[in-house]
Design a protein around this motif. Structure first.
Motif, PDB file in Angstrom:
ATOM      1  N   THR A  79      10.550 -39.188  19.667  1.00  0.00           N
ATOM      2  CA  THR A  79      10.703 -40.284  19.491  1.00  0.00           C
ATOM      3  C   THR A  79       9.046 -41.545  20.002  1.00  0.00           C
ATOM      4  OG1 THR A  79      13.096 -39.317  19.888  1.00  0.00           O
ATOM      5  CG2 THR A  79      11.478 -42.036  20.581  1.00  0.00           C
ATOM      6  N   VAL A  80       9.384 -42.232  19.294  1.00  0.00           N
ATOM      7  CA  VAL A  80       7.797 -42.943  19.425  1.00  0.00           C
ATOM      8  C   VAL A  80       8.076 -43.845  20.148  1.00  0.00           C
ATOM      9  CG1 VAL A  80       6.708 -44.492  17.888  1.00  0.00           C
ATOM     10  CG2 VAL A  80       7.796 -43.543  16.471  1.00  0.00           C
ATOM     11  N   ILE A  81       9.368 -44.537  20.602  1.00  0.00           N
ATOM     12  CA  ILE A  81       9.075 -45.540  22.037  1.00  0.00           C
ATOM     13  C   ILE A  81      10.446 -45.457  22.807  1.00  0.00           C
ATOM     14  CG2 ILE A  81       9.210 -47.780  22.753  1.00  0.00           C
ATOM     15  CD1 ILE A  81       7.730 -48.878  20.404  1.00  0.00           C
ATOM     16  N   GLU A  82      10.121 -45.008  23.925  1.00  0.00           N
ATOM     17  CA  GLU A  82      11.825 -44.572  24.817  1.00  0.00           C
ATOM     18  C   GLU A  82      11.776 -45.242  25.819  1.00  0.00           C
ATOM     19  OE1 GLU A  82      11.640 -40.468  24.994  1.00  0.00           O
ATOM     20  OE2 GLU A  82      13.826 -40.402  25.915  1.00  0.00           O
ATOM     21  N   VAL A  83      13.026 -46.618  26.223  1.00  0.00           N
ATOM     22  CA  VAL A  83      12.936 -47.009  26.708  1.00  0.00           C
ATOM     23  C   VAL A  83      14.036 -46.983  27.873  1.00  0.00           C
ATOM     24  CG1 VAL A  83      14.123 -49.552  27.214  1.00  0.00           C
ATOM     25  CG2 VAL A  83      12.784 -49.082  25.203  1.00  0.00           C
ATOM     26  N   ILE A  84      13.436 -46.297  29.302  1.00  0.00           N
ATOM     27  CA  ILE A  84      14.392 -46.425  30.403  1.00  0.00           C
ATOM     28  C   ILE A  84      14.714 -46.771  31.277  1.00  0.00           C
ATOM     29  CG2 ILE A  84      13.653 -43.504  29.704  1.00  0.00           C
ATOM     30  CD1 ILE A  84      12.198 -43.758  32.232  1.00  0.00           C
ATOM     31  N   ALA A  85      14.056 -48.077  30.734  1.00  0.00           N
ATOM     32  CA  ALA A  85      14.357 -49.103  31.921  1.00  0.00           C
ATOM     33  C   ALA A  85      15.464 -50.443  31.449  1.00  0.00           C
ATOM     34  CB  ALA A  85      12.831 -49.766  32.050  1.00  0.00           C
ATOM     35  N   ASP A  86      16.040 -50.886  32.683  1.00  0.00           N
ATOM     36  CA  ASP A  86      17.007 -51.852  32.035  1.00  0.00           C
ATOM     37  C   ASP A  86      16.184 -53.371  31.669  1.00  0.00           C
ATOM     38  OD1 ASP A  86      19.026 -50.665  32.668  1.00  0.00           O
ATOM     39  OD2 ASP A  86      19.417 -51.600  33.958  1.00  0.00           O
ATOM     40  N   GLY A  87      16.665 -54.330  30.776  1.00  0.00           N
ATOM     41  CA  GLY A  87      16.017 -55.374  30.559  1.00  0.00           C
ATOM     42  C   GLY A  87      14.863 -55.633  29.841  1.00  0.00           C
ATOM     43  N   GLU A 100      10.114 -35.188  12.174  1.00  0.00           N
ATOM     44  CA  GLU A 100      11.218 -34.999  11.135  1.00  0.00           C
ATOM     45  C   GLU A 100      12.382 -33.948  11.240  1.00  0.00           C
ATOM     46  OE1 GLU A 100       9.439 -35.222   7.370  1.00  0.00           O
ATOM     47  OE2 GLU A 100      10.633 -33.555   6.648  1.00  0.00           O
ATOM     48  N   ASP A 101      12.676 -33.759  12.367  1.00  0.00           N
ATOM     49  CA  ASP A 101      12.900 -32.156  13.377  1.00  0.00           C
ATOM     50  C   ASP A 101      14.355 -32.502  13.277  1.00  0.00           C
ATOM     51  OD1 ASP A 101      14.029 -29.844  13.325  1.00  0.00           O
ATOM     52  OD2 ASP A 101      12.586 -28.477  14.324  1.00  0.00           O
ATOM     53  N   VAL A 102      15.374 -32.410  13.289  1.00  0.00           N
ATOM     54  CA  VAL A 102      16.813 -32.641  14.090  1.00  0.00           C
ATOM     55  C   VAL A 102      16.462 -32.265  15.237  1.00  0.00           C
ATOM     56  CG1 VAL A 102      18.775 -31.657  12.935  1.00  0.00           C
ATOM     57  CG2 VAL A 102      19.357 -33.472  13.174  1.00  0.00           C
ATOM     58  N   THR A 103      16.413 -31.556  15.895  1.00  0.00           N
ATOM     59  CA  THR A 103      16.913 -31.104  17.018  1.00  0.00           C
ATOM     60  C   THR A 103      16.146 -32.202  17.977  1.00  0.00           C
ATOM     61  OG1 THR A 103      15.082 -29.396  16.126  1.00  0.00           O
ATOM     62  CG2 THR A 103      16.825 -28.594  17.696  1.00  0.00           C
ATOM     63  N   GLY A 104      16.524 -32.579  18.914  1.00  0.00           N
ATOM     64  CA  GLY A 104      16.183 -33.403  19.242  1.00  0.00           C
ATOM     65  C   GLY A 104      16.237 -35.254  19.223  1.00  0.00           C
ATOM     66  N   GLU A 105      16.543 -35.132  17.520  1.00  0.00           N
ATOM     67  CA  GLU A 105      16.908 -36.723  17.613  1.00  0.00           C
ATOM     68  C   GLU A 105      15.767 -37.414  17.803  1.00  0.00           C
ATOM     69  OE1 GLU A 105      20.941 -37.364  18.467  1.00  0.00           O
ATOM     70  OE2 GLU A 105      21.985 -35.935  16.824  1.00  0.00           O
ATOM     71  N   PRO A 106      14.580 -37.488  17.291  1.00  0.00           N
ATOM     72  CA  PRO A 106      13.751 -38.044  17.278  1.00  0.00           C
ATOM     73  C   PRO A 106      14.586 -39.627  16.374  1.00  0.00           C
ATOM     74  CG  PRO A 106      13.124 -36.541  15.457  1.00  0.00           C
ATOM     75  CD  PRO A 106      14.356 -36.362  15.946  1.00  0.00           C
ATOM     76  N   SER A 107      13.561 -40.969  17.170  1.00  0.00           N
ATOM     77  CA  SER A 107      13.992 -42.151  17.119  1.00  0.00           C
ATOM     78  C   SER A 107      12.754 -42.897  16.570  1.00  0.00           C
ATOM     79  CB  SER A 107      14.670 -42.412  17.105  1.00  0.00           C
ATOM     80  OG  SER A 107      16.024 -41.689  18.701  1.00  0.00           O
ATOM     81  N   ALA A 108      12.406 -44.332  16.267  1.00  0.00           N
ATOM     82  CA  ALA A 108      11.944 -44.869  16.590  1.00  0.00           C
ATOM     83  C   ALA A 108      11.904 -45.660  17.982  1.00  0.00           C
ATOM     84  CB  ALA A 108      12.112 -45.950  14.880  1.00  0.00           C
ATOM     85  N   ILE A 109      13.246 -46.131  18.282  1.00  0.00           N
ATOM     86  CA  ILE A 109      12.939 -45.943  19.112  1.00  0.00           C
ATOM     87  C   ILE A 109      14.332 -46.059  20.177  1.00  0.00           C
ATOM     88  CG2 ILE A 109      14.211 -49.069  20.505  1.00  0.00           C
ATOM     89  CD1 ILE A 109      12.556 -50.505  18.119  1.00  0.00           C
ATOM     90  N   ARG A 110      13.784 -45.220  21.376  1.00  0.00           N
ATOM     91  CA  ARG A 110      15.483 -44.461  21.483  1.00  0.00           C
ATOM     92  C   ARG A 110      15.864 -45.742  23.051  1.00  0.00           C
ATOM     93  NH1 ARG A 110      16.024 -39.157  21.501  1.00  0.00           N
ATOM     94  NH2 ARG A 110      17.421 -39.640  20.249  1.00  0.00           N
ATOM     95  N   VAL A 111      16.861 -45.636  23.609  1.00  0.00           N
ATOM     96  CA  VAL A 111      16.924 -47.114  24.800  1.00  0.00           C
ATOM     97  C   VAL A 111      18.185 -45.626  25.783  1.00  0.00           C
ATOM     98  CG1 VAL A 111      18.140 -49.111  25.609  1.00  0.00           C
ATOM     99  CG2 VAL A 111      16.294 -49.062  23.508  1.00  0.00           C
ATOM    100  N   THR A 112      18.117 -45.690  26.633  1.00  0.00           N
ATOM    101  CA  THR A 112      18.903 -45.391  27.995  1.00  0.00           C
ATOM    102  C   THR A 112      18.932 -46.441  29.098  1.00  0.00           C
ATOM    103  OG1 THR A 112      17.240 -43.850  28.730  1.00  0.00           O
ATOM    104  CG2 THR A 112      18.443 -42.988  26.939  1.00  0.00           C
ATOM    105  N   ALA A 113      18.787 -47.703  28.932  1.00  0.00           N
ATOM    106  CA  ALA A 113      19.193 -48.396  29.643  1.00  0.00           C
ATOM    107  C   ALA A 113      19.654 -49.696  29.294  1.00  0.00           C
ATOM    108  CB  ALA A 113      17.650 -49.019  30.631  1.00  0.00           C
ATOM    109  N   ALA A 114      20.603 -50.406  30.315  1.00  0.00           N
ATOM    110  CA  ALA A 114      21.008 -51.701  30.060  1.00  0.00           C
ATOM    111  C   ALA A 114      19.798 -52.915  29.330  1.00  0.00           C
ATOM    112  CB  ALA A 114      21.810 -52.315  30.881  1.00  0.00           C
ATOM    113  N   ASN A 115      20.732 -53.464  28.791  1.00  0.00           N
ATOM    114  CA  ASN A 115      20.421 -55.438  28.377  1.00  0.00           C
ATOM    115  C   ASN A 115      19.465 -55.023  27.438  1.00  0.00           C
ATOM    116  OD1 ASN A 115      22.652 -56.463  30.347  1.00  0.00           O
ATOM    117  ND2 ASN A 115      21.430 -55.310  31.759  1.00  0.00           N
TER     118      ASN A 115
END
Lengths: 465, 296
Positions: A79-87, A100-115
């Motif tokens: 995943t290119v950018i991972e956001v783990i902080a709120d806001g 490209e491999d579907v394991t881990g579901e690589p994304s451009a941006i993954r957010v696991t925090a609010a706002n």
């Protein structure tokens, strides 16, 4: 010789570029990570123009502003950018090159925090685009997303919300992706998005109480597919030319209390597909003032479908206005409310008293349609005079006529006006006009070349001499 | 009147050095046929009927949808398909059927064959002339209807529409070939016209209904249904147009899906070559029969 010179030139350019500070500057993404490290929470970081290679994790509430010139390239890994902080806000960046491999579901941006706010970014060559997991109250706005160049089924989703309530998704453009999909997410605002050349334009799974408004979904397999999702309102969306394996403008599977008003469903394989929807006792599905036109089948429903209300819709020039999937009829649904039915372009009745409603009920009894339900192979013969012959025979010999598929007791005499918020992208008739002129001049050219005595005589004298 | 004019022109053909070259003689005949045809009632009537119906279909299928009309091209084309399959074979078959048989009945065929041209030249010349007439007629009908589409639906599907015109021309030429074959073997115009109408009825209705019935009765498999349908030039035409418009035959149900899956990109070529075969084979047969037959 030449390649050697070229290589030297490129080498020079690469050496000079960082000094000049041009957009081609390549650097490790740790440069940006350092900037974030030094920033205080809430700071706005203006990322200098350049290409930043590698994977970035944002663990501080900051604003990352690429100003349209910062490129984050994952170099085909994870995943290119991972956001783990709120806001956190990510604005004006280009993000590309996820794994490209579907394991881990690589994304451009993954957010696991609010706002979070993801605004005006360009995402390309990423398996998943924007992936929100347990990230409530996010805003995803005006992003442009394309997936990797794979088969539609192997691509990731352009935008995916997983257990993320209260999010706003508006003004995004997705092309060549899989779905824009919402899992277990409630109270969303999904407006003015465009999804094209993908699998399902908007896809709801177990996601309730949401309004979808003014979205434009075309050339996908399915426009909007709602599954096991209740209390959803669709208003002013346009679904056109969705003709994939399923090919529905709107598909509803086991959805309760759906309201569908003022949408346009155009030239899909099937306009509206109802699969056991509504499914709970006492709930309804309301279809009001929709334009359902030019589809192969306007309304297709499984035979057990019941308690849907259709009023003031325009069913225009669908190859089959309404049909069931397999045997059965649509009579447990209501096709008029408060004395107002729907407009059917194949209605052969009349409105003598001029009250705007046909004086006889609309009861389509297509013999060919009934034959299709039993013998799907016969669909080969649609659009042919033989099909018309069969319908004609059924009209002439009443004992051959099947039961009506549905009954609309007060069909509209004139099509209702249905205006959409979506503005056409200025498709002019100029090219078709040129074709018209070309064809007509070809005809007159032929007459001039073949039919004139003058030229014949001229050739004769020419031949004689 | 027409006969007189034709006689006058034939005299000029005789005196022309052009007649000595194969194509030159053929083209002289083609011109004569073309001018006779566009001056005749059938051409005007067919052109008028086709144009009015085509415009009607385009107009009606796009009414009541307001600014959404641009999406209606597919349905308009489907409506046009029905019309084309009904009218164009009728036009081409009867025009072809009348050609040689008509000359034979009027007694002008003898005169034609007395010219210093071969029988093949006469036949092919007539074919070219009538083909030109049909193309002219179709261009007028499609041209006016394209005008309606430009006005009501915008510039969507220009390429698909152009291909629809092209395939229709191919269909017309194929049906004209069949008509010429009928004409060569018929002694009288009435017989030729009757035969043409019978063939038209068979191709348009009987074969499709027969195939539907056998598909149900004998539980034909999809490949059998597809193969049998391919024999009918009208079905080949219809499938060719739909493949061109949708890039797939999915709208034609399981049979169409089978065809798309099995033949993929070459499907359009298979269908087009079926039409070309229907054009070349009957015309070749007609030429052979006409050249061999001693009868006038």
């Amino acid at each position: 010789m030449r390649p050697a010179i070229l290589a030297i030139l490129i080498g020079l350019l690469a050496a000079v570029a960082p000094v000049a500070g041009g957009a081609t500057q390549r650097a490790s993404v740790s440069v940006v990570a350092d900037l974030i490290e030094r920033a205080a929470p809430g700071d706005e970081i203006r990322v200098p123009p350049g290409v930043y290679e590698g994977n970035l994790v944002i663990s501080k509430p900051i604003v990352l502003d690429g100003n349209g010139a910062a490129v984050f390239d994952g170099l085909g890994k994870a995943t290119v950018i991972e956001v783990i902080a709120d806001g956190v806000t990510i604005r004006g960046c280009t993000i590309r090159g996820s794994g490209e491999d579907v394991t881990g579901e690589p994304s451009a941006i993954r957010v696991t925090a609010a706002n979070a706010t993801i605004d005006s970014n360009t995402i390309e060559d990423a398996l998943f685009g924007i992936d929100l997991q347990e990230a409530p109250n996010a805003v995803i706005r005006n992003n442009t997303i394309t997936s990797k160049d794979l088969d539609a089924g192997r691509r990731g989703d352009g935008i995916r919300l997983w257990w993320s309530h209260g999010c706003t998704v508006e003004g995004n453009t997705i092309r060549g992706s899989r779905d824009m999909v919402f899992w277990y997410s409630e109270d969303l605002r999904i407006t003015r998005n465009t999804v094209a050349d993908s699998r399902y334009g908007l896809h709801f799974m177990y996601s309730h109480n949401t309004v979808l408004e003014g979205n434009d979904l075309y050339d996908n397999s399915v426009g909007i597919y709602l599954m096991y999702s209740n209390g959803i309102t669709l208003r002013g969306n346009r679904m056109r030319n969705n003709r994939g394996a399923s090919g529905y403008g709107i598909g509803l599977k086991d959805c309760d209390d759906i309201t569908i008003t003022g949408n346009a469903l155009l030239a899909n394989r099937v306009g509206v597909y109802l699969d056991n929807s509504p499914s709970s006792i006492g709930s309804t599905g309301l279809f009001e003032s929709n334009m359902i036109a030019f589809n192969e089948v306007g309304l297709l429903a499984t035979p057990n479908t019941h308690d849907n209300v259709f009023t003031r819709n325009a069913f225009i020039e669908n190859e089959q206005p309404a049909a069931t999937h397999g045997r059965g009829r649509l009579v447990s649904n209501t096709f008029a409310r408060d004395g107002a039915g729907n407009y059917w372009s194949d209605y052969a009745g009349f409105d003598l008293d001029g009250d705007g409603f046909g004086d006889v009920a609309y009861e389509p009894r297509s013999l060919f349609g009934a034959m299709l339900a039993n013998e799907p192979n016969l669909r080969l013969f649609v659009h042919s005079p033989a099909q018309q012959a069969i319908e004609f025979t059924a009209r002439a010999l009443p004992e051959l006529r099947p039961e009506p598929t549905l009954v609309d007791s007060s069909p509209l005499a004139l099509p209702p006006t249905i205006e959409l918020a979506i503005v056409d992208s200025g498709i002019g008739g100029a090219r078709m006009g040129v074709l018209a002129v070309a064809l007509l001049s070809a005809a007159f050219g032929l007459v001039a070349a073949m039919g004139s005595d003058r030229r014949l005589t001229a050739q004769h004298t020419g031949g004689g001499a | 009147m027409t006969t007189l004019a034709a006689t006058a022109e034939l005299n000029s053909i005789e005196s022309s050095a052009l007649a000595r070259s194969f194509t030159g003689g053929m083209i002289s005949f083609a011109r004569r046929e073309f001018r006779d045809a566009i001056a005749s009632k059938w051409f005007v009537l067919y052109t008028l009927a086709f144009t009015v119906l085509a415009v009607g279909v385009s107009f009606l299928s796009l009414s009541g949808v307001g600014s959404q009309g641009f999406a209606g091209f597919g349905r308009t084309a489907a409506g046009l398909l029905n019309l084309i399959m009904l009218v164009v074979p009728l036009m081409a078959l009867t025009a072809g059927a009348g050609s040689i048989a008509g000359e034979r009945e009027r007694g002008t065929l003898l005169y034609l064959l007395a010219q210093p041209v071969s029988r093949t030249q006469v036949l092919l010349g007539k074919y070219l002339g009538l083909a030109g007439t049909l193309v002219c007629s179709l261009c007028i009908g499609f041209g006016v209807s394209a005008g309606v589409l430009a006005w009501k639906a915008g510039g969507v599907g220009v390429g698909a529409y152009a291909m629809l015109v092209a395939f229709t021309v191919l269909l017309a030429l194929a049906m004209l070939s069949v008509g010429m074959l009928i004409s060569v073997v018929s002694r009288k115009t009435t017989v030729a016209t009757g035969l043409a109408l019978f063939i038209w009825l068979s191709l348009v209705f009987v074969s499709d209904l027969g195939l539907m019935a056998s598909s149900i009765l004998f539980k034909l498999r999809v490949q059998e249904v597809f193969g049998l349908a391919l024999l009918n030039p009208l079905q080949a035409f219809k499938m060719a147009v739909i493949v061109n418009m949708n890039a797939s035959l999915d709208v034609l149900g399981p049979v169409g899906a089978y065809a798309s899956l099995t033949f993929g990109g070459s499907l359009a070529w298979i269908l087009a070559s079926t039409l070309v075969l229907w054009m070349v084979v009957p015309l070749g047969l007609a030429t052979l029969l006409f050249a061999r037959r001693g009868t006038v």
